[in-house]
Design an enzyme around this catalytic site. Structure first.
Site, mmCIF file in Angstrom:
data_model
loop_
_atom_site.group_PDB
_atom_site.id
_atom_site.type_symbol
_atom_site.label_atom_id
_atom_site.label_comp_id
_atom_site.label_asym_id
_atom_site.label_seq_id
_atom_site.Cartn_x
_atom_site.Cartn_y
_atom_site.Cartn_z
ATOM 1 N N HIS A 61 115.076 -32.908 67.233
ATOM 2 C CA HIS A 61 115.312 -32.360 65.889
ATOM 3 C C HIS A 61 115.288 -33.472 64.849
ATOM 4 C CE1 HIS A 61 117.773 -29.108 68.106
ATOM 5 N NE2 HIS A 61 116.699 -28.503 67.635
ATOM 6 N N LYS A 98 122.903 -15.699 69.918
ATOM 7 C CA LYS A 98 122.595 -16.702 70.936
ATOM 8 C C LYS A 98 123.853 -17.233 71.621
ATOM 9 C CE LYS A 98 118.183 -18.810 69.677
ATOM 10 N NZ LYS A 98 117.538 -20.074 69.347
ATOM 11 N N ARG A 119 107.316 -28.216 70.226
ATOM 12 C CA ARG A 119 107.413 -29.159 71.340
ATOM 13 C C ARG A 119 106.191 -29.054 72.236
ATOM 14 N NH1 ARG A 119 112.220 -27.247 74.187
ATOM 15 N NH2 ARG A 119 111.605 -25.376 73.108
ATOM 16 N N SER A 158 117.656 -28.142 73.127
ATOM 17 C CA SER A 158 119.108 -27.968 73.100
ATOM 18 C C SER A 158 119.589 -27.305 74.377
ATOM 19 C CB SER A 158 119.521 -27.139 71.882
ATOM 20 O OG SER A 158 119.274 -27.853 70.696
#
Length: 170
Positions: A23, A47, A101, A139
């Site tokens: 990030h 989430k 990514r 993450s």
């Protein structure tokens, strides 16, 4: 007399649970493209984040000052709990910054781009590919490593690592 160019404002949204070096790589690179970059931290209760919104905001606020200084960009952190395009408008931004990514990220991001463009055609989206050294970091991976007692300091800044390990009782 030439009119001043309006400030270029970007909005980089995410859950940042926790913020990672991936990030921060995207933040620093995006900050070179705009005059002000707003990091939008999504509440995203759906989430079930490990860290509270306050912890996630604090982790980012601790990590970004050197990036802001190196890029000569104002970087702000703003929690939000609304449609992304509404948060972007509220922040004064005209562009959404998204990090990719791997190729699998692109499918999801292309869907989001289409929806956001329908909702707010005046807001542009730009994609920044993750650098080679950070493209494997997520993450979710960081949380899993921490959950099993692994050392996450290679993947996330010190404040975020401390918050994650404290939350997990380590």
């Amino acid at each position: 007399m030439k009119a001043e160019r309006p400030a270029r404002v970007g909005f980089y949204p995410g859950t940042f649970d926790p913020v990672t070096f991936g990030h921060l790589d995207v933040i620093e690179r995006a900050a070179r493209l705009v005059d002000r970059l707003v990091i939008g931290v999504a509440v995203n209760a759906g989430k079930s984040p490990l860290l509270s919104i306050e912890e996630r905001v604090a982790s980012i606020e601790e990590a970004v000052p050197p990036l802001a200084e190196r890029s000569d960009c104002e970087i702000l952190v703003m929690p939000f709990n609304e449609l992304l395009v509404d948060a972007v408008r509220r922040s004064g931004a005209t562009m959404i910054v998204r990090g990719l990514r791997l190729l699998v990220d692109f499918d999801y991001e292309a869907q989001m781009l289409g929806a956001n463009r329908r909702l707010a055609p005046e807001i542009e989206t730009i994609f920044l590919m993750a650098s080679e050294r950070t493209q494997f970091i997520s993450s979710r991976m960081v949380r899993e490593i921490a959950h099993y007692g692994g050392d996450i300091r290679e993947f996330t800044p010190p404040g975020a690592a401390a918050r994650v390990t404290a939350r997990l009782g380590r």
